[in-house]
Design a protein around this motif. Structure first.
Motif, mmCIF file in Angstrom:
data_model
loop_
_atom_site.group_PDB
_atom_site.id
_atom_site.type_symbol
_atom_site.label_atom_id
_atom_site.label_comp_id
_atom_site.label_asym_id
_atom_site.label_seq_id
_atom_site.Cartn_x
_atom_site.Cartn_y
_atom_site.Cartn_z
ATOM 1 N N ILE A 183 3.004 4.967 -14.417
ATOM 2 C CA ILE A 183 4.269 4.496 -14.175
ATOM 3 C C ILE A 183 4.377 3.186 -13.235
ATOM 4 N N GLY A 184 3.539 3.650 -12.289
ATOM 5 C CA GLY A 184 3.405 2.551 -10.954
ATOM 6 C C GLY A 184 2.557 1.200 -11.506
ATOM 7 N N ASN A 185 1.545 1.167 -12.262
ATOM 8 C CA ASN A 185 0.926 0.139 -12.665
ATOM 9 C C ASN A 185 1.670 -0.873 -13.248
ATOM 10 N N PRO A 244 4.808 -4.270 1.988
ATOM 11 C CA PRO A 244 5.027 -3.196 1.086
ATOM 12 C C PRO A 244 4.625 -3.367 -0.349
ATOM 13 N N TYR A 245 4.764 -4.466 -0.799
ATOM 14 C CA TYR A 245 4.272 -4.797 -2.323
ATOM 15 C C TYR A 245 2.899 -4.688 -2.343
ATOM 16 N N THR A 250 -2.002 1.216 -3.774
ATOM 17 C CA THR A 250 -1.733 2.804 -4.034
ATOM 18 C C THR A 250 -1.724 3.081 -5.540
ATOM 19 N N THR A 251 -0.903 2.253 -6.230
ATOM 20 C CA THR A 251 -0.939 2.517 -7.818
ATOM 21 C C THR A 251 -2.075 2.510 -8.471
ATOM 22 N N LEU A 252 -2.958 1.165 -8.102
ATOM 23 C CA LEU A 252 -4.117 1.070 -8.640
ATOM 24 C C LEU A 252 -5.039 2.267 -8.451
ATOM 25 N N VAL A 302 7.889 -5.985 -11.038
ATOM 26 C CA VAL A 302 8.293 -6.622 -9.946
ATOM 27 C C VAL A 302 7.926 -7.983 -9.989
ATOM 28 N N LEU A 303 6.737 -8.410 -10.390
ATOM 29 C CA LEU A 303 6.288 -9.832 -10.166
ATOM 30 C C LEU A 303 7.163 -10.626 -11.494
#
Length: 136
Positions: free
Chosen positions: A88-90, A107-108, A114-116, A96-97
């Motif tokens: 979900i994060g990747n 933060p981004y 973290t997600t990678l 977002v981009l």
């Protein structure tokens, strides 16, 4: 023996359902930006290239999750949760981009790395565990 019909991997199936639905929503966003060129949607998504990347990444994650789920090889929670969160994060990082292409805030960047890391660890460990299982 009463064995879980999902081999304990129901997290993968549920996450795949979510990533597929998100990918479908982004497909319509692409239709409204690249196809129909609706001004509101073009203002919302400043980078349709990143929108396309997010869409494709959600679909790719769906396929990976369903593939691992279909193997019916039980994976531990410390592997399943990073797979789910990273899946979900990747693609969300691309989303977002798509909205804010010039965002490179701390933060981004923390979210991105973290997600990678979660995705790499989760899918990497799953691949190792399934490979080891295949050698038995």
């Amino acid at each position: 023996m009463n064995q879980d019909k999902h081999a304990g991997n129901v997290i993968l199936l549920r996450t795949a359902s979510i990533t597929l639905l998100l990918g479908l929503v982004l497909a319509w966003c692409l239709v409204m930006t690249r196809g129909m060129k609706i001004p509101y949607m073009l203002n919302l998504f400043a980078s349709t290239e990143n929108l396309l990347s997010g869409h494709l990444d959600y679909l790719m994650m769906t396929m990976l999750l369903l593939g691992f789920y279909a193997s019916k090889i039980s994976l531990p929670k410390f592997v399943l949760w990073p797979m789910a969160l990273g899946s979900i994060g990747n693609p969300t990082a691309f989303l977002v981009l798509a909205i804010a292409p010039k965002i490179h805030s701390l933060p981004y960047m923390l979210f991105l790395y973290t997600t990678l890391s979660l995705t790499t660890f989760g899918f990497g460990m799953a691949a190792i565990k399934i490979f080891r299982y295949s050698l038995k």
